[in-house]
Write a protein that holds these residues in place. Structure first.
Motif, PDB file in Angstrom:
ATOM      1  N   SER A 199       0.831  -1.208   0.000  1.00  0.00           N
ATOM      2  CA  SER A 199       0.000   0.000   0.000  1.00  0.00           C
ATOM      3  C   SER A 199       0.864   1.256   0.000  1.00  0.00           C
ATOM      4  O   SER A 199       0.601   2.204  -0.757  1.00  0.00           O
ATOM      5  N   LEU A 230      -4.444   7.663 -10.374  1.00  0.00           N
ATOM      6  CA  LEU A 230      -5.269   6.576  -9.845  1.00  0.00           C
ATOM      7  C   LEU A 230      -4.486   5.679  -8.894  1.00  0.00           C
ATOM      8  O   LEU A 230      -5.017   5.229  -7.867  1.00  0.00           O
ATOM      9  N   GLN A 266     -12.861   7.304   2.521  1.00  0.00           N
ATOM     10  CA  GLN A 266     -12.633   5.977   3.096  1.00  0.00           C
ATOM     11  C   GLN A 266     -13.018   5.966   4.569  1.00  0.00           C
ATOM     12  O   GLN A 266     -13.643   5.042   5.055  1.00  0.00           O
ATOM     13  N   ALA A 270      -5.754   2.556   0.586  1.00  0.00           N
ATOM     14  CA  ALA A 270      -5.238   1.349   1.229  1.00  0.00           C
ATOM     15  C   ALA A 270      -4.438   1.676   2.483  1.00  0.00           C
ATOM     16  O   ALA A 270      -4.562   0.982   3.510  1.00  0.00           O
ATOM     17  N   PHE A 289      -5.480   5.042  -5.026  1.00  0.00           N
ATOM     18  CA  PHE A 289      -5.628   3.692  -4.483  1.00  0.00           C
ATOM     19  C   PHE A 289      -4.709   3.499  -3.287  1.00  0.00           C
ATOM     20  O   PHE A 289      -5.114   2.959  -2.252  1.00  0.00           O
TER      21      PHE A 289
END
Length: 130
Positions: free
Chosen positions: A14, A110, A57, A118, A114
C-alpha cells in the motif's frame, strides 16, 4: 471474533503504491514542458484527490461500523472524490501534451488514490487493541 491485523506485506504494498503514484505524478510534473500554472493545477488536483479519498474511506468505514457520519459530510466526501477525478480528466483532455503523457498522469493519479485509500484502511485496521 477477534479481528486480525493487516499483514506487513499488504501494508508495504500500500505504501509502495502511494509512493509510486505520488512520486511518478510529481516527477512527471517537474519534467514536463508546461507552464508553472498548469503544473500547479495538476499538483493541487493530486493533493485534493488524496485528501478526498482518505476522507471518503474514513466516512464509509465509520458508517459500516455504526459511527455517526452526517449525510452532508458523506455527500461532500463523495463530491470531492468525484470532482477531483473530473477535474483531472478535464485538465488532461484540454492539455497540449502527448496522449502517452496524458495516460501516464491518469494512471499515476489513480495509483496514488488507491495507495492513499489502502494506507488509510491499513492504518485503521492496525489500530486494533490487543
Amino acid at each position: 471474533m477477534k479481528k486480525q491485523k493487516v499483514s506487513t506485506a499488504f501494508v508495504a504494498a500500500s505504501w509502495i503504491a502511494l509512493g509510486a503514484g505520488m512520486i511518478g505524478f510529481i516527477t512527471g510534473l517537474v519534467r514536463a514542458e508546461m507552464e508553472l500554472n498548469e503544473k500547479g493545477y495538476y499538483f493541487t488536483i493530486l493533493l485534493y484527490g488524496l485528501f478526498a479519498v482518505v476522507s471518503l474511506q474514513k466516512a464509509v468505514r465509520d458508517r459500516l461500523e455504526n459511527i455517526r457520519v452526517t449525510d452532508l459530510y458523506y455527500g461532500i466526501c463523495w463530491f470531492a472524490t468525484l470532482s477531483s477525478l473530473v477535474l483531472l480528466a478535464i485538465g488532461l483532455w484540454n492539455a497540449t501534451i502527448l496522449p502517452s503523457e496524458k495516460g501516464f498522469y491518469a494512471f499515476a493519479f489513480l495509483l496514488a488514490l488507491f495507495g492513499a485509500i489502502a494506507v488509510q484502511k491499513n492504518t485503521r485496521d492496525n489500530m486494533i487493541e490487543d
